[in-house]
Design a protein around this motif. Structure first.
Motif, PDB file in Angstrom:
ATOM      1  N   LYS A 254       0.737  -0.924  -0.414  1.00  0.00           N
ATOM      2  CA  LYS A 254       0.050   0.636   0.114  1.00  0.00           C
ATOM      3  C   LYS A 254       0.977   1.207  -0.450  1.00  0.00           C
ATOM      4  O   LYS A 254       0.494   2.385  -0.797  1.00  0.00           O
ATOM      5  CB  LYS A 254      -0.923  -0.176   1.781  1.00  0.00           C
ATOM      6  CG  LYS A 254      -2.032  -0.865   1.095  1.00  0.00           C
ATOM      7  CD  LYS A 254      -3.040  -0.536   1.967  1.00  0.00           C
ATOM      8  CE  LYS A 254      -4.677  -2.049   2.173  1.00  0.00           C
ATOM      9  NZ  LYS A 254      -5.204  -2.297   2.993  1.00  0.00           N
ATOM     10  N   LYS A 255       1.675   1.358   0.601  1.00  0.00           N
ATOM     11  CA  LYS A 255       3.004   2.937   0.529  1.00  0.00           C
ATOM     12  C   LYS A 255       3.711   2.709  -0.747  1.00  0.00           C
ATOM     13  O   LYS A 255       3.353   3.898  -1.026  1.00  0.00           O
ATOM     14  CB  LYS A 255       3.809   2.162   1.713  1.00  0.00           C
ATOM     15  CG  LYS A 255       5.012   3.409   1.918  1.00  0.00           C
ATOM     16  CD  LYS A 255       6.052   3.188   3.768  1.00  0.00           C
ATOM     17  CE  LYS A 255       6.797   3.743   3.520  1.00  0.00           C
ATOM     18  NZ  LYS A 255       7.619   4.305   4.751  1.00  0.00           N
ATOM     19  N   SER A 258       0.815   4.621  -2.952  1.00  0.00           N
ATOM     20  CA  SER A 258       0.584   5.746  -1.893  1.00  0.00           C
ATOM     21  C   SER A 258      -0.075   6.998  -3.353  1.00  0.00           C
ATOM     22  O   SER A 258      -1.039   7.800  -3.295  1.00  0.00           O
ATOM     23  CB  SER A 258       0.487   5.956  -0.663  1.00  0.00           C
ATOM     24  OG  SER A 258       1.788   6.442  -1.123  1.00  0.00           O
ATOM     25  N   GLN A 259       0.168   6.347  -3.897  1.00  0.00           N
ATOM     26  CA  GLN A 259       0.732   8.684  -4.781  1.00  0.00           C
ATOM     27  C   GLN A 259      -0.562   8.164  -5.950  1.00  0.00           C
ATOM     28  O   GLN A 259      -0.707   9.253  -6.551  1.00  0.00           O
ATOM     29  CB  GLN A 259       1.915   8.144  -5.903  1.00  0.00           C
ATOM     30  CG  GLN A 259       2.397   7.043  -6.326  1.00  0.00           C
ATOM     31  CD  GLN A 259       3.622   7.312  -7.114  1.00  0.00           C
ATOM     32  OE1 GLN A 259       3.789   8.541  -7.665  1.00  0.00           O
ATOM     33  NE2 GLN A 259       4.803   6.537  -7.056  1.00  0.00           N
ATOM     34  N   TYR A 260      -1.092   6.829  -6.292  1.00  0.00           N
ATOM     35  CA  TYR A 260      -2.050   6.487  -6.932  1.00  0.00           C
ATOM     36  C   TYR A 260      -3.073   5.796  -6.251  1.00  0.00           C
ATOM     37  O   TYR A 260      -3.787   4.975  -7.012  1.00  0.00           O
ATOM     38  CB  TYR A 260      -1.628   5.900  -7.695  1.00  0.00           C
ATOM     39  CG  TYR A 260      -0.725   6.488  -8.930  1.00  0.00           C
ATOM     40  CD1 TYR A 260      -0.998   7.538  -9.743  1.00  0.00           C
ATOM     41  CD2 TYR A 260       0.979   5.587  -8.997  1.00  0.00           C
ATOM     42  CE1 TYR A 260       0.125   7.679 -10.696  1.00  0.00           C
ATOM     43  CE2 TYR A 260       1.788   6.199 -10.160  1.00  0.00           C
ATOM     44  CZ  TYR A 260       1.408   7.548 -10.965  1.00  0.00           C
ATOM     45  OH  TYR A 260       2.527   7.486 -11.634  1.00  0.00           O
ATOM     46  N   SER A 261      -3.093   6.173  -5.038  1.00  0.00           N
ATOM     47  CA  SER A 261      -5.077   6.033  -3.876  1.00  0.00           C
ATOM     48  C   SER A 261      -5.744   5.812  -4.609  1.00  0.00           C
ATOM     49  O   SER A 261      -6.419   4.807  -4.670  1.00  0.00           O
ATOM     50  CB  SER A 261      -4.665   6.365  -2.668  1.00  0.00           C
ATOM     51  OG  SER A 261      -4.364   7.653  -3.239  1.00  0.00           O
ATOM     52  N   ASP A 262      -6.417   6.618  -5.848  1.00  0.00           N
ATOM     53  CA  ASP A 262      -7.340   6.909  -6.238  1.00  0.00           C
ATOM     54  C   ASP A 262      -7.624   5.611  -7.072  1.00  0.00           C
ATOM     55  O   ASP A 262      -9.356   5.463  -8.021  1.00  0.00           O
ATOM     56  CB  ASP A 262      -7.736   8.115  -7.178  1.00  0.00           C
ATOM     57  CG  ASP A 262      -7.556   8.745  -6.289  1.00  0.00           C
ATOM     58  OD1 ASP A 262      -7.914   8.613  -5.067  1.00  0.00           O
ATOM     59  OD2 ASP A 262      -7.682  10.262  -5.909  1.00  0.00           O
ATOM     60  N   LYS A 265      -7.526  -0.504  -5.559  1.00  0.00           N
ATOM     61  CA  LYS A 265      -8.105  -0.510  -4.226  1.00  0.00           C
ATOM     62  C   LYS A 265      -7.747  -1.827  -3.399  1.00  0.00           C
ATOM     63  O   LYS A 265      -7.110  -2.980  -4.736  1.00  0.00           O
ATOM     64  CB  LYS A 265      -9.345  -1.367  -5.318  1.00  0.00           C
ATOM     65  CG  LYS A 265     -10.299   0.007  -5.862  1.00  0.00           C
ATOM     66  CD  LYS A 265     -10.903  -0.342  -5.895  1.00  0.00           C
ATOM     67  CE  LYS A 265     -11.788   1.069  -5.788  1.00  0.00           C
ATOM     68  NZ  LYS A 265     -13.646   1.049  -6.537  1.00  0.00           N
TER      69      LYS A 265
END
Length: 386
Positions: A254-255, A258-262, A265
């Motif tokens: 996830k880290k 994180s820059q593409y969290s959108d 999923k």
């Protein structure tokens, strides 16, 4: 004839909590319901409330439940400490063998637990015993391998790859082994016409662990995102067999994304009845394993749905997915895997109409070779039971 199936201690049957082994054996139950044979089928399984409720729909199968004990793991640790050289079996197996006695079996099928074999043979010296082997756990590296093989009447392997691994044990004869390929329920994983959406989705299904190649997929996604900004990445699965806990691998994953969290999923564990709906939204199914996969159940599910499928050329995967129906790439190292996967996914996403033609062929292959409809009759054929 009385056939008793001994499940492992991990998941219950019916497969209400998932599990590849449990899902496959569940296909036996389904196809046995309408089978015109004279086999009395019994199942010894870990108990769960949901599984017991689901079992009521099976009128031709008798279920025997083993209730898990909270101190079972402590008992195993204690025995290993006090008697380090003696074989230690989980309490589950001791109770399970009592249940098996009630079924008066002519044949016992042990599901994916070579370590159960010697104890079961000792308890049932004259009964025919078959091991249904799903993982690469019975090979030359197994210290008890020779004893286990000699205690068995037959070994059913989910792929020729697993069969070859068993044959590395000294003294094993090919006549004792047979391949029973995995299957998929075509009614559940029904084909659907597909188009590439404006936001293409890469989907991963399985355990979120390093050997499954999740970091390879994540790093490849980061590269592809530069040229395909609308690209999305979905992970369906958890870190272990018992729930959806978040371990260090998932936190690191996830880290890194994180820059593409959108665009990314994490769904956690997805029940079988919700899985199809999720996969149908995917543009490409990716199976980026860095280890030798015993077989390709996830691959088969993608093929059945008509999803373009990309997988590493490891273990038994090429026995299910060929270059005619999908894409295979080499993954001898993580660096090589990332480079190869990037090339393949770039081609698939930029030539999606051609990818769909391969996906159509993949669905046809599953219909012809890997349908769960006749899984029970295939089993009886391999066992030479008329």
């Amino acid at each position: 004839m009385n056939i008793t199936v001994l499940m492992s201690e991990v998941y219950p049957l019916p497969a209400v909590r998932g599990g590849a082994v449990e899902t496959l054996v569940n296909h036996w139950l389904d196809s046995h319901e309408d089978a015109p044979d004279r086999v009395n089928l019994a199942v010894v399984s870990r108990y769960s409330y949901e599984a017991k409720n689901r079992s009521r729909v099976y009128t031709n199968t008798v279920f025997h439940w083993v209730v898990p004990l909270p101190f079972g793991r402590f008992w195993v640790r204690f025995r290993r400490k006090v008697f380090p050289n003696a074989p230690v079996y989980p309490l589950y197996l001791n109770f399970a063998m009592r249940k098996i006695c009630r079924t008066a079996p002519d044949l016992i099928i042990i599901e994916n637990r070579p370590e159960f074999v010697l104890a079961v043979r000792l308890r049932f010296p004259k009964t025919r015993i078959v091991l249904h082997l799903h993982n690469d756990t019975l090979n030359e590296e197994n210290k008890l391998g020779t004893q286990i093989v000699h205690a068995l009447d037959q070994i059913l392997c989910v792929s020729a790859f697993i069969q070859k691994r068993v044959l590395t044990i000294v003294g094993v004869t090919p006549e004792k082994l047979a391949v029973l390929p995995n299957v998929v329920n075509l009614n559940q994983f029904s084909f659907q016409t597909r188009l590439l959406s404006e936001r293409p989705i890469l989907a991963f299904l399985g355990r979120l662990s390093l050997f499954k190649g999740v970091t390879v997929l994540a790093k490849t996604f980061l590269r592809l995102k530069e040229s395909l900004p609308q690209l999305h990445l979905w992970f369906a699965g958890s870190s272990g067999y018992r729930g959806s806990r978040e371990d260090q691998t998932i936190r690191s994953l996830k880290k890194s994304l994180s820059q593409y969290s959108d665009s990314v999923k994490f769904f956690g564990f997805v029940p079988q009845n919700s899985l199809v709906g999720l996969l149908r939204q995917a543009s490409v199914l990716v199976v980026p394993s860095l280890w030798d996969e015993p077989a390709g159940l996830t691959v088969l599910e993608g093929m059945a749905l008509g999803i373009p499928t990309v997988a590493s050329r490891r273990g038994g995967i090429p026995e299910y997915l060929s270059e005619k129906e999908g894409w295979l790439y080499d993954s001898d190292s993580e660096a090589q895997a990332i480079d190869e996967l990037e090339k393949v996914l770039t081609f698939v996403l930029t030539h999606f109409e051609n990818a769909l033609k391969k996906a159509d062929l993949a669905r046809t292959t599953v219909e012809q070779k890997f349908s769960a409809q006749d899984y029970w009759s295939r089993l009886l054929g391999v066992l030479e039971i008329g």
